[in-house]
Design an enzyme around this catalytic site. Structure first.
Site, mmCIF file in Angstrom:
data_model
loop_
_atom_site.group_PDB
_atom_site.id
_atom_site.type_symbol
_atom_site.label_atom_id
_atom_site.label_comp_id
_atom_site.label_asym_id
_atom_site.label_seq_id
_atom_site.Cartn_x
_atom_site.Cartn_y
_atom_site.Cartn_z
ATOM 1 N N ASP A 88 34.138 38.755 55.598
ATOM 2 C CA ASP A 88 34.630 37.552 55.670
ATOM 3 C C ASP A 88 33.569 36.473 56.104
ATOM 4 O OD1 ASP A 88 36.907 38.528 54.928
ATOM 5 O OD2 ASP A 88 38.142 37.699 56.685
ATOM 6 N N HIS A 145 31.969 45.929 54.774
ATOM 7 C CA HIS A 145 32.278 46.775 53.918
ATOM 8 C C HIS A 145 31.622 46.815 52.801
ATOM 9 C CE1 HIS A 145 36.495 47.361 55.296
ATOM 10 N NE2 HIS A 145 36.352 46.297 55.868
ATOM 11 N N SER A 247 27.427 37.409 63.281
ATOM 12 C CA SER A 247 25.975 37.529 62.770
ATOM 13 C C SER A 247 25.904 37.328 61.487
ATOM 14 C CB SER A 247 25.565 38.871 63.255
ATOM 15 O OG SER A 247 24.179 38.864 63.126
#
Length: 287
Positions: A88, A145, A247
């Site tokens: 995200d 992921h 980050s």
């Protein structure tokens, strides 16, 4: 005020010391202090706790537990695409690698060799390939992921600076993503060939971790870990790592017929699992 002037104080800040302190505090169970800090963070950044597997903020013993929270099952379905978004966040930049140059911001770029820690042989595989830089803000889900299936070949920890990685800093600090501390994860895939996912550290990012290694310790010079074929194999969408505070991830792919999602533009919001890139309908040879 120019972006370079805006980021000038970061050159003077004790970034390493600040990050170590933040990491120690975030990993300690402080009872009501922790709960109050989480409550304030959720309110300030508009974190959607309804999609968390544990929506009750009092259940998190440390700030790190909250920050690396899991999502409810099914919260991020995977698109039917060869590459899906691994996080995200927001799109920093995305596109073609120009020779060995990865575009960072107007007037700013860095080389693939610098990004992967100086391995010219590895970097050469991405000449004229594809790249994507995705920024995770403090409010975002912070597990990373797999954008595609991959067999882990190597992991490299590259010590470096700890500048912020927000958009202003990306415009103001030359070679930012190849300058900050980073963890380079190298994968192989039958369709994609060799590809790289880089976790980029930043100010106040307590640490970075992968599912096969755990937390990567900040110490010493460049360190490498090699993996036997099949020792670590992950499917598309599997969790591969996490940040302890916001980050950036940078991905490199070999030259191919893949095309990025036409809706993807710098600054646009993205969610883990959405389509990142696909093969053109007319492409019969993928690599």
């Amino acid at each position: 005020m120019s972006d370079r002037l805006k980021v000038l104080p970061q050159y003077l800040m004790p970034k390493q010391a600040m990050t170590r302190l933040a990491g120690r505090i975030a990993s300690r169970p402080l009872g009501g202090v922790t709960t109050a800090a989480i409550r304030r963070f959720v309110a300030r950044y508009g974190v959607d706790m309804a999609e968390a597997a544990e929506p009750d903020i009092t259940a998190y013993k440390t700030f790190n537990d909250f920050f690396t929270r899991a999502l409810k099952a099914g919260a991020r379905p995977l698109a039917d695409a060869p590459l899906v978004c691994p996080v995200d966040g927001a799109i920093s930049q995305v596109g073609r690698i120009e020779g060995d140059q990865v575009f960072q911001a107007k007037g700013q770029s860095f080389t693939t060799a610098a990004l992967v820690g100086g391995d010219a042989r590895l970097a050469a595989r991405f000449r004229d390939g594809l790249f994507a830089n995705l920024y995770l803000s403090p409010r975002d889900y912070h597990r990373i992921h797999m954008p595609a299936a991959g067999r882990l070949v190597r992991m490299v920890h590259v010590p470096g600076a700890l500048f912020s990685v927000n958009p202003t800093t990306a415009r103001g600090v030359p070679g930012l993503f190849a300058r900050n501390e980073r963890v380079v994860c190298v994968f192989d895939d039958d369709d994609l060939g060799r590809w790289v996912l880089v976790l980029v550290g930043a100010t106040i990012v307590g640490s970075m971790a992968t599912v096969w290694h755990g937390r990567i310790r900040r110490e010493g010079p460049v360190r490498e870990w090699d993996y036997a074929p099949g020792q670590v194999a992950l499917a598309q969408g599997d969790e591969m790592g996490r940040f302890l505070l916001g980050s950036t991830v940078v991905m490199l792919f070999e030259r191919s017929a893949l095309r990025f999602n036409p809706a993807w533009r710098p600054g646009g919001a993205v969610r883990m699992g959405e389509a990142m890139a696909g093969w053109p309908a007319e492409a019969t040879i993928r690599r």
